[in-house]
Design an enzyme around this catalytic site. Structure first.
Site, short mmCIF file in Angstrom:
data_model
loop_
_atom_site.label_atom_id
_atom_site.label_comp_id
_atom_site.label_asym_id
_atom_site.label_seq_id
_atom_site.Cartn_x
_atom_site.Cartn_y
_atom_site.Cartn_z
N ASP A 536 -52.71 35.09 0.56
CA ASP A 536 -51.80 36.03 -0.08
C ASP A 536 -50.46 36.11 0.65
O ASP A 536 -50.39 35.97 1.86
CB ASP A 536 -52.47 37.42 -0.08
CG ASP A 536 -51.64 38.47 -0.76
OD1 ASP A 536 -51.42 38.35 -1.98
OD2 ASP A 536 -51.18 39.41 -0.07
N GLU A 589 -50.32 31.47 -2.30
CA GLU A 589 -49.52 32.27 -3.21
C GLU A 589 -48.11 32.30 -2.62
O GLU A 589 -47.79 33.15 -1.79
CB GLU A 589 -50.06 33.70 -3.34
CG GLU A 589 -49.33 34.48 -4.42
CD GLU A 589 -49.07 35.94 -4.05
OE1 GLU A 589 -48.59 36.69 -4.91
OE2 GLU A 589 -49.32 36.32 -2.90
#
Length: 867
Positions: A536, A589
């Site tokens: 993330d 990401e």
């Protein structure tokens, strides 16, 4: 335990100034001591003491007398050295008085050369008579000295094992115990029980006339109860030199096996080893349910310069709650959860839990085959799940009975779990982690989570987990200023503070912090058989100026905005994971155009950096552009046609995943079907056409839960997907079930068609047929597999039927057959299809030597393969 020979020296119960010093009598065997009941032992110990109010004063007086006598004896020893034949040696009786000892045996060092921890008293030889030696010196008092006493009481002792426990000293073995609130403590060894002297403040001590430290236990009496236990301070360290060296170097790839709480058998005794990295701490103690959250009597020892503190606590096992009580550099104290805890309490409770795993895996076949084909060359369609809200109220084991069957029925190859690591606030969805090594206890134990992963594997479904190494929350019981100073975060507050989320960033430049995170990635892959890590917020890690204004950040050593420490960390993490765990994929990401996210770490790009080493990257540009296009009314889409074609300009710059994730269907962004314009029929038709385009586009697919059946409401972690929409008694159930049936068929055809996934990352796997038919709202392209077999995808984003629409095709395919049409009646469409094989005509079109005429349904995507 063998008692020492009885001496005719000073009587232990007489005042020091009244004790006689005389030659010892010939040695005789002392009768074996009888075991004393604890109460009797305590009574006997009390009889030797002054009244309770004078206990501390008496101890101080005894120490002062001993010191004066030692100084006096030292003067006499100096004089004795000048007189030949004089070699005095001190000998201490159990009560602490000094008796004259026999001359040292041949080869033994003189008494004055013996250290506190190495001295031994030679046995008294049996002789008829001996000359009386000069006045003997006092042996070391068994009581804890004032300096050690203060440090232990205030939680600032670095080496409690050097003081507490049993230690050879001149005159025997000194036993010292620190048991706050105890009324009495006795040493139990063999058939003997010997009470220790109560020195006040929870300290107990005694000197036993032994040649070496025996095997022993402590009998501790509290008000109303008595227990017999092992002494935690008689054990050697449980961490070896290699472990400590690797920790110090920041290279311990199995860090979870040495830090944290581990039930084990050590030196033949069962208990739990506690260890924690806290280099700035003045002292660390263990507090938990086993000591009523008072860590005073459980100080840990510092192991060298690594900053690691360790304590083996006998008798402590699984299920016990604990935290570390840390004395900060300023002397204040803080109670912290274990950063390496592998199990936690259910939030909002914050304690760590002692645990060990007994899970027996059944996924060997899955693990053996997952590494056969790299992820970027294999079918890869992902169902993203927020476990606590997918079916609210279900545990890991209950989810294991439902989730694998549901995902398998829909044909997805993988699930992606939003963060499962422990987090205090459910509304963060797991993206503000406090327990990096513990699956959230909201749904069960770590072994229960393993059961879920195992069930998914046995159903043929891979498991990807969201992993959050970019930042952590500021909770005062967690990582923030863990040992009183910035430790896991940078020391510069501006650099440490994450500007968007109110959290703290990790200090990627500190080797121990990198080690903590790299080992954490390995932990999930090795211990929980996770097949992939979706990392993330990579962009926030890579740029020093991320969400910061000028003046709020400092350039790197080259004057640039790149966070070189974060780059090195990501490269190390990826290289280590791929080396140690074959078949695992890492996914970034990353929302910018950073060069080389999925390039190998040893290959340098135009920017001068080696690749970050990820296997796949989320294509945030495709997601943004395509959803922007779909949000327009069809009449306006012609002016935004490039938003659907631009992704192919950079489609092969990285290995991409096309994500329709939770981020796109929450907080005012509307659900996927609700983003589409028009009435309910048109919204569903647009959604089906869009999904058909997405599954045919180069790249892997990811779809968030609830979107597979056209949920109209935004997702909320409070209640999860609107499953009631699929209730047969609901009037519009067929509309939602039709979209879900389409998703199932998309996955089925996708997995059976290598052209849709085999060459996802290679330009040879894609050819535009028409990318400029903006006025028609039409996109058409060919996909190829490794053998050259094609699939033709045609998307039509206008709400009209186009008959005999000519599409250019290769001339080496004798006929085309429609294998998927998103307008089919079973999906809720108008059922405008091409039911019969379509034969090419020799009329060139779209730059192709042949063409076919198709009926294009309204707002639909059609797939055709060679018949």
């Amino acid at each position: 335990m063998t008692p020492r020979p009885e001496s005719s020296g000073s009587h232990p119960e007489q005042p020091a100034d009244q004790r006689r010093t005389e030659p010892p009598a010939p040695a005789r065997k002392k009768p074996a001591a009888k075991q004393q009941p604890a109460a009797a032992a305590a009574k006997k110990a009390a009889a030797r003491k002054t009244p309770a109010k004078r206990t501390a004063a008496a101890a101080a007086k005894t120490a002062a007398t001993a010191k004066a006598t030692v100084q006096k004896a030292a003067l006499k020893k100096t004089a004795a050295k000048k007189a030949p034949g004089k070699s005095p040696a001190a000998k201490r009786t159990p009560g602490g008085a000094t008796a004259p000892a026999a001359p040292a045996a041949s080869g033994a060092p003189p008494a004055e050369t013996r250290g506190r921890d190495t001295a031994r008293t030679a046995p008294v030889p049996e002789v008829a008579e001996r000359p009386a030696p000069p006045e003997a010196e006092i042996a070391v008092s068994p009581a804890v000295d004032s300096g050690d006493r203060e440090r232990l009481l205030h939680g600032t002792h670095h080496a409690p094992h050097s003081v507490l426990g049993a230690h050879p000293v001149p005159g025997g073995v000194a036993f010292r115990a620190f048991r706050p609130y105890a009324r009495a403590v006795a040493v139990v060894s063999g058939g003997m029980t010997v009470a220790l002297h109560d020195d006040g403040d929870g300290f107990f001590s005694g000197l036993l006339p032994l040649r070496e430290v025996p095997a022993y236990r402590l009998r501790v009496a509290y008000e109303g109860t008595e227990l017999e236990t092992e002494d935690a301070y008689r054990f050697l360290p449980t961490l070896g030199e290699l472990d400590l060296h690797l920790i110090g170097e920041g290279r311990h790839e199995e860090l979870w096996t040495v830090l944290g709480a581990h039930p084990m058998t050590h030196q033949g005794v069962t208990g739990t080893r506690f260890s924690v990295w806290a280099p700035n701490a003045r002292g660390v103690r263990v507090a938990g349910s086993f000591n009523f959250w008072d860590g005073t009597g459980f100080p840990m020892r510092s192991l060298g310069s690594t900053g690691v503190w360790e304590l083996f606590v006998p008798g402590i096992g699984e299920g016990e709650l604990y935290k570390f009580e840390i004395t900060r550099p300023d002397g204040s104290k803080t109670l912290r959860a274990d950063p390496m805890a592998r199990r936690t309490e259910v939030p909002p409770a914050t304690s760590s839990v002692v645990t060990s795993s007994r899970y027996a895996w059944g996924d060997a076949e899955w693990l053996a085959r997952r590494a056969q084909v790299p992820a970027h060359r294999a079918p890869f369609s992902v169902y993203e799940v927020h476990l606590p809200s997918w079916r609210p109220g279900l545990t890991y084991r209950q989810l294991a009975e439902q989730l694998p069957a549901y995902v398998k029925d829909l044909g997805f190859t993988h699930v992606e779990l939003m963060p499962v690591a422990e987090h205090p606030f459910g509304g963060s969805w797991g993206y503000q982690v406090t327990g990096f090594y513990a699956p959230t206890a909201r749904l069960g134990t770590p072994d229960d989570f393993k059961y879920l992963v195992d069930a998914l594997h046995r159903a043929g479904i891979g498991v990807i987990m969201d992993w959050v190494p970019a930042h952590f929350p500021r909770d005062e019981w967690a990582l923030a200023e863990f040992d009183g100073r910035p430790l896991y975060e940078p020391s510069d507050p501006l650099r440490a503070a994450h500007p968007d989320w109110g959290t703290l960033e990790f200090d990627f430049g500190r080797r121990e912090v990198r080690n903590f995170l790299v080992a954490n990635a390995l932990y999930w892959c090795e211990e929980f058989h996770i097949d992939g890590l979706r990392v993330d917020a990579v962009a926030s890690m890579l740029y020093l100026d991320y969400s910061r204004e000028p003046g709020q950040w400092t350039p790197n050593e080259h004057g640039g905005r790149e966070n070189l420490d974060a780059v090195a960390f990501l490269q190390e993490m990826n290289a280590t994971v791929y080396r140690r765990v074959p078949g695992v994929v890492t996914i970034a990401e990353e929302s910018t155009a950073w060069d080389g996210v999925t390039r190998a770490t040893h290959h340098r790009g135009p920017s001068g950096f080696g690749g970050l080493g990820f296997g796949l990257k989320w294509n945030m540009g495709w997601m943004h552009d395509s959803l922007q296009y779909m949000s327009h009314e069809p009449v306006h889409r012609a002016y935004h046609h490039g938003e659907m074609t631009f992704s192919m300009v950079y489609a092969y710059s990285e290995n991409y995943v096309l994500p329709i994730s939770h981020d796109e269907v929450v907080h005012g962004k509307r659900s996927l079907v609700s983003k589409m314009p028009g009435d309910w029929w048109r919204q569903r038709a647009d959604l089906r056409a869009y999904l058909g385009f997405m599954w045919a586009h180069p790249g892997k697919q990811l779809l968030f839960m609830g979107q597979e059946f056209a949920q109209g409401a935004e997702w909320s972690e409070a209640h999860g997907p609107d499953w009631w929409l699929l209730d047969p008694h609901y009037g519009a159930e067929a509309d939602h079930r039709g979209v879900r049936d389409l998703v199932r068929d998309l996955n089925t055809v996708y997995r059976a068609t290598p052209a849709l996934w085999q060459y996802d990352t290679e330009p040879s796997g894609f050819r535009w047929v028409t990318g400029d038919a903006a006025d028609d709202n039409v996109l058409a392209f060919l996909r190829y597999d490794a053998d050259g077999a094609p699939l033709l995808a045609v998307s039509h984003f206008a709400p009209v039927v186009r008959h005999d629409y000519r599409v250019g095709v290769p001339d080496d395919v004798p006929a085309w057959r429609e294998v998927l049409n998103t307008d089919a009646a079973r999906y809720g469409g108008s059922d405008v299809t091409n039911p019969d094989p379509v034969k090419p005509e020799p009329q060139g079109w779209h730059g192709r030597p042949a063409s076919i005429r198709l009926t294009l349904p309204p707002l639909a995507t059609v797939w055709l393969r060679p018949a």
